[in-house]
Design a protein around this motif. Structure first.
Motif, PDB file in Angstrom:
ATOM      1  N   MET A  20       1.080  -1.213  -0.060  1.00 13.11           N
ATOM      2  CA  MET A  20      -0.051  -0.081   0.016  1.00 13.11           C
ATOM      3  C   MET A  20       0.945   1.411   0.145  1.00 13.11           C
ATOM      4  O   MET A  20       1.828   1.357   0.691  1.00 13.11           O
ATOM      5  CB  MET A  20      -0.848   0.091   1.178  1.00 13.11           C
ATOM      6  CG  MET A  20      -2.134  -0.869   1.082  1.00 13.11           C
ATOM      7  SD  MET A  20      -3.153  -0.889   2.684  1.00 13.11           S
ATOM      8  CE  MET A  20      -1.931  -1.337   3.947  1.00 13.11           C
TER       9      MET A  20
ATOM     10  N   GLU B 207      -2.294   5.383   6.666  1.00  9.82           N
ATOM     11  CA  GLU B 207      -1.634   4.518   7.511  1.00  9.82           C
ATOM     12  C   GLU B 207      -1.286   5.363   8.995  1.00  9.82           C
ATOM     13  O   GLU B 207      -0.515   4.947   9.662  1.00  9.82           O
ATOM     14  CB  GLU B 207      -0.494   4.221   7.175  1.00  9.82           C
ATOM     15  CG  GLU B 207      -0.254   2.846   6.085  1.00  9.82           C
ATOM     16  CD  GLU B 207      -0.352   1.617   7.019  1.00  9.82           C
ATOM     17  OE1 GLU B 207       0.352   1.947   8.193  1.00  9.82           O
ATOM     18  OE2 GLU B 207      -1.115   0.672   6.863  1.00  9.82           O
TER      19      GLU B 207
ATOM     20  N   TYR C 193      -6.611  -4.858   6.033  1.00  9.38           N
ATOM     21  CA  TYR C 193      -6.791  -4.393   4.495  1.00  9.38           C
ATOM     22  C   TYR C 193      -6.880  -5.377   3.576  1.00  9.38           C
ATOM     23  O   TYR C 193      -6.316  -6.516   3.786  1.00  9.38           O
ATOM     24  CB  TYR C 193      -5.734  -3.218   4.303  1.00  9.38           C
ATOM     25  CG  TYR C 193      -4.451  -3.680   4.703  1.00  9.38           C
ATOM     26  CD1 TYR C 193      -3.640  -4.852   3.808  1.00  9.38           C
ATOM     27  CD2 TYR C 193      -3.541  -3.404   5.836  1.00  9.38           C
ATOM     28  CE1 TYR C 193      -2.270  -5.125   4.319  1.00  9.38           C
ATOM     29  CE2 TYR C 193      -2.252  -3.959   6.209  1.00  9.38           C
ATOM     30  CZ  TYR C 193      -1.627  -4.825   5.448  1.00  9.38           C
ATOM     31  OH  TYR C 193      -0.520  -5.323   5.790  1.00  9.38           O
TER      32      TYR C 193
ATOM     33  N   ALA D 287      -3.310  -7.068   8.242  1.00 14.22           N
ATOM     34  CA  ALA D 287      -2.058  -7.858   8.677  1.00 14.22           C
ATOM     35  C   ALA D 287      -2.260  -7.729  10.224  1.00 14.22           C
ATOM     36  O   ALA D 287      -2.811  -7.030  10.755  1.00 14.22           O
ATOM     37  CB  ALA D 287      -0.795  -7.392   8.282  1.00 14.22           C
TER      38      ALA D 287
ATOM     39  N   ARG E 238       7.996  -6.600  10.309  1.00 15.69           N
ATOM     40  CA  ARG E 238       8.086  -5.050  10.073  1.00 15.69           C
ATOM     41  C   ARG E 238       9.241  -4.717  11.133  1.00 15.69           C
ATOM     42  O   ARG E 238       9.567  -5.050  12.239  1.00 15.69           O
ATOM     43  CB  ARG E 238       6.936  -4.338  10.651  1.00 15.69           C
ATOM     44  CG  ARG E 238       5.508  -4.753   9.927  1.00 15.69           C
ATOM     45  CD  ARG E 238       4.359  -3.908  10.578  1.00 15.69           C
ATOM     46  NE  ARG E 238       3.289  -4.464   9.957  1.00 15.69           N
ATOM     47  CZ  ARG E 238       2.433  -5.293  10.418  1.00 15.69           C
ATOM     48  NH1 ARG E 238       3.118  -5.991  11.553  1.00 15.69           N
ATOM     49  NH2 ARG E 238       1.273  -5.581  10.154  1.00 15.69           N
TER      50      ARG E 238
ATOM     51  N   ARG F 147       5.687   0.316   9.080  1.00 18.45           N
ATOM     52  CA  ARG F 147       4.749  -0.348   8.324  1.00 18.45           C
ATOM     53  C   ARG F 147       4.718   0.024   6.863  1.00 18.45           C
ATOM     54  O   ARG F 147       3.874   0.118   5.984  1.00 18.45           O
ATOM     55  CB  ARG F 147       3.329   0.260   8.910  1.00 18.45           C
ATOM     56  CG  ARG F 147       2.868  -0.506  10.045  1.00 18.45           C
ATOM     57  CD  ARG F 147       1.634  -0.054  10.649  1.00 18.45           C
ATOM     58  NE  ARG F 147       0.473  -0.379   9.645  1.00 18.45           N
ATOM     59  CZ  ARG F 147      -0.407  -1.402   9.796  1.00 18.45           C
ATOM     60  NH1 ARG F 147      -0.153  -2.323  10.692  1.00 18.45           N
ATOM     61  NH2 ARG F 147      -1.425  -1.476   9.122  1.00 18.45           N
TER      62      ARG F 147
HETATM   63  N1  GLY Z   1       1.855  -1.527   5.808  1.00 17.92           N
HETATM   64  C1  GLY Z   1       0.992  -2.353   6.526  1.00 17.92           C
HETATM   65  C2  GLY Z   1       1.449  -3.460   7.463  1.00 17.92           C
HETATM   66  O1  GLY Z   1       2.520  -3.168   7.765  1.00 17.92           O
HETATM   67  O2  GLY Z   1       0.599  -4.146   7.815  1.00 17.92           O
END
Ligand code: GLY
Length: 359
Positions: free
Chosen positions: A44, A50, A237, A250, A293, A319
């Motif tokens: 995304m 976000e 999402y 997620a 992440r 993220r």
């Molecule tokens: N950018 C979305 C996530 O880290 O789940």
């Protein structure tokens, strides 16, 4: 072996190397060859939707990077999915949060249209009738991170290996030692190892940690079209690919390097997202994956010179690793070419973590 050794063959490392090469620096990427967070990420490009997971500093970096994305992706021959994003609220509480996001976007001068349920369903007919409110955000796009990595790999020289420790001489970084004992030497070392870390002298470290995210990939045998926009709830999402595949994400879990895909994680994602797009339960489940992440204490990445001469960081993207690749690449390549970081990037200075003197 090179002027610049970039440690880490994910999107960030490859993009940094590409930018450094374009500016004339003799650059090599050290790549473990294993899939990283990019293999799992939905891709995304959504700095403001976000925003709830970060703060204004990340949004600013994200907007800078989003501006650069069309040129970055086009130069690699990778298409952006530009249908926009629909953020949906399922109940009154979520509708209030959505209104807050809408107001926040307004302060940034970003467009977004508040939609009643009937209008939201007219635009995305697969939405459940129970959706209470939606925000149509035309500027929040997505990209396929696997396609980006494939394209970047064609442009960037790589060598295989796993870095174990930074090599130093006095106050200078001079290369890395691999886990098999091999030493690779370079004038400058860029650490772009995502959530992973290598042994670095204590005063020069940045405190990155893995934050687990479970992701599902579904496929519609009938092809694309169930939804055209990225669909977001406040917790999850659904990101459509052009070929009828969908990435659902997620979970957010503080479990170190535990890569287990759990029944609870899969249930949570399917429950949340099928409440807003019930039709996805008909799709084929192709993959269930875990990614990590790179989390930082302040959720802001570390981009730029480290606390040792010759050491640079490009990590902690939290993220937003896919989104922040172009801006990170530009900033690091600029530093490698002797330019200072612009003021708006000072927030990501890796030296903010230098040890506070005792007392
Ligand atoms: N950018 C979305 C996530 O880290 O789940």
């Amino acid at each position: 072996m090179a002027d610049v050794l970039v440690v880490g063959g994910g999107i960030i490392g490859l993009a940094v190397a590409q930018a450094a090469l374009r500016r004339g620096a003799d650059t090599v990427v050290l790549d473990t060859g294993e899939p990283g967070a990019w293999h799992v990420a939905a891709g995304m490009l959504a700095p403001a939707t976000e925003a709830d997971h970060g703060d204004h500093a990340i949004v600013r970096l994200g907007l800078e990077s989003l501006d650069r994305y069309p040129a970055f992706a086009a130069a690699l021959g990778v298409e952006l999915h530009e249908a926009g994003t629909l953020v949906v609220a399922r109940d009154r509480d979520e509708a209030e949060v959505l209104d807050r996001i809408h107001a926040y976007r307004g302060t940034l001068g970003l467009d977004g249209e508040r939609l009643r349920p009937t209008e939201a369903r007219r635009r995305e007919p697969a939405l459940a009738p129970t959706v209470r409110l939606a925000l149509d955000v035309p500027g929040d796009h997505s990209v396929d991170p696997r396609a980006l990595v494939e394209a970047l790999r064609r442009e960037v020289p790589r060598t295989r290996g796993r870095a174990a420790a930074l090599l130093t001489a006095g106050d200078r970084a001079t290369g890395v030692r691999l886990d098999d004992g091999t030493e690779l030497h370079a004038d400058r070392v860029v650490l772009a190892t995502g959530a992973a870390s290598i042994d670095v002298p204590e005063a020069a470290r940045v405190p990155v940690r893995p934050v687990k995210g479970q992701v599902l990939r579904l496929r519609d045998a009938a092809g694309p079209g169930l939804v055209t926009r990225c669909i977001r709830t406040l917790d999850a999402y659904l990101v459509p690919r052009a070929d009828g595949r969908y990435v659902l994400g997620a979970t957010m879990e503080e479990r170190g390097w535990d890569a287990t895909v759990t029944a609870g994680g899969v249930f949570e994602l399917l429950r949340d997202l099928s409440e807003v797009v019930p039709g996805l339960l008909e799709l084929e489940l192709e993959e269930a994956l875990t990614g990590f992440r790179p989390g930082m204490p302040d959720n802001v990445p570390a981009i730029g010179p480290g606390a040792l001469e010759g050491l640079l960081w490009a990590t902690g993207h939290w993220r937003n690793g896919v989104l922040l690749a172009p801006v990170t690449a530009e900033l690091v390549a600029g530093v490698l070419a002797g330019e200072p970081l612009p003021d708006w990037a000072a927030v990501a200075d890796p030296r903010r973590f230098a040890e506070v003197p005792a007392g």
